[in-house]
Motif scaffolding. Structure first.
Motif, PDB file in Angstrom:
ATOM      1  N   GLY A   1       0.621  -0.749  -0.287  1.00  0.00           N
ATOM      2  CA  GLY A   1       0.091  -0.136   0.000  1.00  0.00           C
ATOM      3  C   GLY A   1       0.892   1.319   0.192  1.00  0.00           C
ATOM      4  O   GLY A   1       0.850   2.169  -0.613  1.00  0.00           O
ATOM      5  N   GLU A   2       2.036   1.428   0.177  1.00  0.00           N
ATOM      6  CA  GLU A   2       3.041   2.400   1.329  1.00  0.00           C
ATOM      7  C   GLU A   2       3.937   3.130  -0.251  1.00  0.00           C
ATOM      8  O   GLU A   2       3.299   3.471  -0.784  1.00  0.00           O
ATOM      9  CB  GLU A   2       3.660   2.308   2.507  1.00  0.00           C
ATOM     10  N   ILE A   3       4.393   1.579  -1.448  1.00  0.00           N
ATOM     11  CA  ILE A   3       5.266   2.147  -2.104  1.00  0.00           C
ATOM     12  C   ILE A   3       3.828   2.478  -3.339  1.00  0.00           C
ATOM     13  O   ILE A   3       4.583   3.045  -3.904  1.00  0.00           O
ATOM     14  CB  ILE A   3       5.495   0.957  -1.943  1.00  0.00           C
ATOM     15  N   GLU A   4       2.950   1.609  -3.098  1.00  0.00           N
ATOM     16  CA  GLU A   4       2.165   2.050  -4.746  1.00  0.00           C
ATOM     17  C   GLU A   4       1.695   3.526  -4.202  1.00  0.00           C
ATOM     18  O   GLU A   4       1.734   4.546  -5.406  1.00  0.00           O
ATOM     19  CB  GLU A   4       1.106   1.277  -4.637  1.00  0.00           C
ATOM     20  N   ASN A   5       1.425   3.870  -3.209  1.00  0.00           N
ATOM     21  CA  ASN A   5       1.131   5.652  -2.412  1.00  0.00           C
ATOM     22  C   ASN A   5       2.479   6.328  -3.280  1.00  0.00           C
ATOM     23  O   ASN A   5       2.086   7.537  -4.073  1.00  0.00           O
ATOM     24  CB  ASN A   5       0.775   5.319  -1.770  1.00  0.00           C
ATOM     25  N   THR A   6       2.761   6.034  -2.649  1.00  0.00           N
ATOM     26  CA  THR A   6       4.802   6.879  -2.994  1.00  0.00           C
ATOM     27  C   THR A   6       4.913   7.157  -4.759  1.00  0.00           C
ATOM     28  O   THR A   6       5.376   7.642  -4.858  1.00  0.00           O
ATOM     29  CB  THR A   6       6.085   6.081  -1.895  1.00  0.00           C
ATOM     30  N   LEU A   7       4.761   6.117  -5.014  1.00  0.00           N
ATOM     31  CA  LEU A   7       4.985   5.891  -6.821  1.00  0.00           C
ATOM     32  C   LEU A   7       3.638   6.528  -7.344  1.00  0.00           C
ATOM     33  O   LEU A   7       4.146   7.555  -7.981  1.00  0.00           O
ATOM     34  CB  LEU A   7       4.681   4.755  -7.193  1.00  0.00           C
ATOM     35  N   GLN A   8       2.642   6.534  -6.788  1.00  0.00           N
ATOM     36  CA  GLN A   8       1.846   7.123  -7.375  1.00  0.00           C
ATOM     37  C   GLN A   8       1.715   9.205  -7.357  1.00  0.00           C
ATOM     38  O   GLN A   8       1.678   9.793  -8.156  1.00  0.00           O
ATOM     39  CB  GLN A   8       0.367   7.243  -6.816  1.00  0.00           C
ATOM     40  N   ASN A   9       2.321   9.296  -5.692  1.00  0.00           N
ATOM     41  CA  ASN A   9       2.727  10.565  -5.875  1.00  0.00           C
ATOM     42  C   ASN A   9       4.318  11.192  -6.164  1.00  0.00           C
ATOM     43  O   ASN A   9       4.772  12.422  -5.333  1.00  0.00           O
ATOM     44  CB  ASN A   9       2.023  10.563  -4.107  1.00  0.00           C
ATOM     45  N   ASN A  10       4.918   9.962  -6.826  1.00  0.00           N
ATOM     46  CA  ASN A  10       6.246  10.789  -7.377  1.00  0.00           C
ATOM     47  C   ASN A  10       6.297  10.952  -6.290  1.00  0.00           C
ATOM     48  O   ASN A  10       7.637  12.315  -6.307  1.00  0.00           O
ATOM     49  CB  ASN A  10       5.837  11.729  -8.497  1.00  0.00           C
ATOM     50  N   PHE A  11       6.775  10.279  -5.650  1.00  0.00           N
ATOM     51  CA  PHE A  11       7.806  10.377  -4.258  1.00  0.00           C
ATOM     52  C   PHE A  11       7.481  11.687  -3.570  1.00  0.00           C
ATOM     53  O   PHE A  11       8.333  12.102  -2.538  1.00  0.00           O
ATOM     54  CB  PHE A  11       9.158  10.598  -5.339  1.00  0.00           C
ATOM     55  N   GLU A  12       6.736  12.606  -3.449  1.00  0.00           N
ATOM     56  CA  GLU A  12       6.248  13.856  -2.887  1.00  0.00           C
ATOM     57  C   GLU A  12       6.300  13.313  -1.216  1.00  0.00           C
ATOM     58  O   GLU A  12       5.900  11.955  -0.614  1.00  0.00           O
ATOM     59  CB  GLU A  12       4.857  14.390  -2.796  1.00  0.00           C
ATOM     60  N   GLY A  13       6.819  14.465  -0.388  1.00  0.00           N
ATOM     61  CA  GLY A  13       7.160  14.573   1.168  1.00  0.00           C
ATOM     62  C   GLY A  13       7.854  13.052   1.470  1.00  0.00           C
ATOM     63  O   GLY A  13       8.638  13.051   2.912  1.00  0.00           O
ATOM     64  N   ILE A  14       8.330  12.767   0.471  1.00  0.00           N
ATOM     65  CA  ILE A  14       9.473  11.580   0.486  1.00  0.00           C
ATOM     66  C   ILE A  14      10.603  11.849   2.251  1.00  0.00           C
ATOM     67  O   ILE A  14      11.209  11.549   2.645  1.00  0.00           O
ATOM     68  CB  ILE A  14       9.888  10.359  -0.094  1.00  0.00           C
ATOM     69  N   ILE A  15      11.271  12.961   1.016  1.00  0.00           N
ATOM     70  CA  ILE A  15      12.503  14.058   2.057  1.00  0.00           C
ATOM     71  C   ILE A  15      12.834  14.065   2.468  1.00  0.00           C
ATOM     72  O   ILE A  15      13.778  13.432   3.856  1.00  0.00           O
ATOM     73  CB  ILE A  15      13.448  14.999   0.722  1.00  0.00           C
ATOM     74  N   SER A  16      11.310  14.956   3.172  1.00  0.00           N
ATOM     75  CA  SER A  16      11.475  15.385   4.410  1.00  0.00           C
ATOM     76  C   SER A  16      11.315  14.275   5.522  1.00  0.00           C
ATOM     77  O   SER A  16      11.201  14.224   6.680  1.00  0.00           O
ATOM     78  CB  SER A  16      10.148  16.400   4.479  1.00  0.00           C
ATOM     79  N   ALA A  17       9.781  12.990   4.563  1.00  0.00           N
ATOM     80  CA  ALA A  17       9.384  11.886   5.801  1.00  0.00           C
ATOM     81  C   ALA A  17      11.088  11.509   6.141  1.00  0.00           C
ATOM     82  O   ALA A  17      11.293  10.887   7.416  1.00  0.00           O
ATOM     83  CB  ALA A  17       8.946  11.298   5.522  1.00  0.00           C
ATOM     84  N   TYR A  18      11.664  10.715   5.486  1.00  0.00           N
ATOM     85  CA  TYR A  18      13.515  10.459   5.808  1.00  0.00           C
ATOM     86  C   TYR A  18      14.091  11.283   6.336  1.00  0.00           C
ATOM     87  O   TYR A  18      14.256  10.750   7.439  1.00  0.00           O
ATOM     88  CB  TYR A  18      13.869  10.137   4.445  1.00  0.00           C
ATOM     89  N   GLN A  19      14.313  12.298   6.333  1.00  0.00           N
ATOM     90  CA  GLN A  19      14.730  13.558   7.276  1.00  0.00           C
ATOM     91  C   GLN A  19      14.716  13.145   8.907  1.00  0.00           C
ATOM     92  O   GLN A  19      15.576  13.606   9.505  1.00  0.00           O
ATOM     93  CB  GLN A  19      14.809  15.085   6.524  1.00  0.00           C
ATOM     94  N   SER A  20      13.218  12.987   8.512  1.00  0.00           N
ATOM     95  CA  SER A  20      12.047  13.198  10.197  1.00  0.00           C
ATOM     96  C   SER A  20      12.733  12.449  11.350  1.00  0.00           C
ATOM     97  O   SER A  20      12.591  12.393  11.982  1.00  0.00           O
ATOM     98  CB  SER A  20      10.977  13.722  10.344  1.00  0.00           C
TER      99      SER A  20
END
Ligand code: BTN
Length: 268
Positions: free
Chosen positions: A193-212
């Motif tokens: 569920g999570e990776i499909e969502n991430t791919l659909q949203n073109n990785f939006e928010g991943i950098i800040s989620a990672y940094q936190s």
């Protein structure tokens, strides 16, 4: 591993194909071969034991039978090859979020962090590693193999003297034994569920989620990079997922390496 118990965790509507082997050299090696032979995305190669498990930087990954999860997920996302590293970062975020929900509900004091680029730490020690391997066609990703190794039921004495300084398992961190089948089944459904969502949203928010989630953010580290050591303060990661290190000479972008925290002049 009881494969029926694992399958029972996964709703039949999920397009996941599990390929289970009691023993393999490396699930990543088998998954890469299968991907090259054309198996569909969402094929997952699982082994009870790996005899030649591989880690980053050509290191061994110790993978004894029945004590951990050793598996590789094949994905075929339609993205440019340049974005492969973002799958790496997303996977680290998704695993740590999964552990946060699954482990922290019972053990709220446990700290779950990510050490750049993709080690998952629990209570400051390495619980899980990710090894990404890919096939590229032109500028695009043809397939990616996401190899995940998670230490689950080892006790301290089951790690070698060298490994136990840096590594931990879920059992060591929580004091209880975990069902490998339940954990893997729940994780795969969550990851899907999570990776499909991430791919659909073109990785939006991943950098800040990672940094936190990043351990050592704004702290001093040393890194082995291109056969030399660099020291500096971790600023975060750039949009490609590379490490931004503030040194006396300015911001250095680090593309690969092993990070060590420095605490009062000592490694931590
Ligand atoms: C690392 O932290 O160095 C990455 C470790 C990755 C280990 C996993 S176990 C399943 C898969 N098969 C392998 O041979 N390696 C990965």
């Amino acid at each position: 591993m009881n494969i029926q118990q694992l399958q029972s965790q996964i709703d039949s509507s999920f397009p996941l194909q599990i390929r289970y082997f009691p023993r393999l050299a490396s699930t990543n090696t088998t998954a890469t071969r299968l991907a090259k032979e054309g198996v569909s995305g969402w094929t997952v190669v699982v082994a009870d034991e790996q005899t030649a498990g591989r880690g980053r930087h050509r290191r061994n990954w110790v993978s004894p039978a029945g004590l951990g999860l050793w598996f590789s997920i094949i994905l075929r996302p339609t993205i440019s090859a340049q974005k492969t590293n973002l799958i790496n970062l997303s996977t680290a975020v998704i695993i740590s979020n999964f552990l946060e929900q699954r482990v922290k509900e019972e053990f709220p004091d446990l700290c779950i962090d990510v050490k750049w680029p993709n080690d998952i730490l629990i209570a400051g020690k390495k619980l899980c590693g990710i090894l990404l391997e890919s096939g590229i066609k032109g500028n695009n990703l043809e397939f990616v193999v996401i190899g995940i190794g998670m230490n689950v039921n080892q006790t301290v004495t089951q790690f070698s003297a060298h490994i136990k300084k840096f590594a931990t398992s879920l059992q060591i961190a929580t004091g209880k034994e975990w069902s490998l089948e339940d954990l893997l089944g729940e994780f795969l459904v969550y990851y899907f569920g999570e990776i499909e969502n991430t791919l659909q949203n073109n990785f939006e928010g991943i950098i800040s989620a990672y940094q936190s989630r990043m351990i050592y953010k704004n702290r001093e580290i040393e890194i082995d990079f291109k056969n030399r050591k660099e020291r500096g303060i971790v600023e975060g990661i750039d949009t490609s997922g590379y490490l931004k290190l503030k040194t006396d000479a300015g911001i250095n972008i680090i593309t690969a390496g092993d990070v060590w925290g420095i605490k009062k002049g000592k490694w931590s």
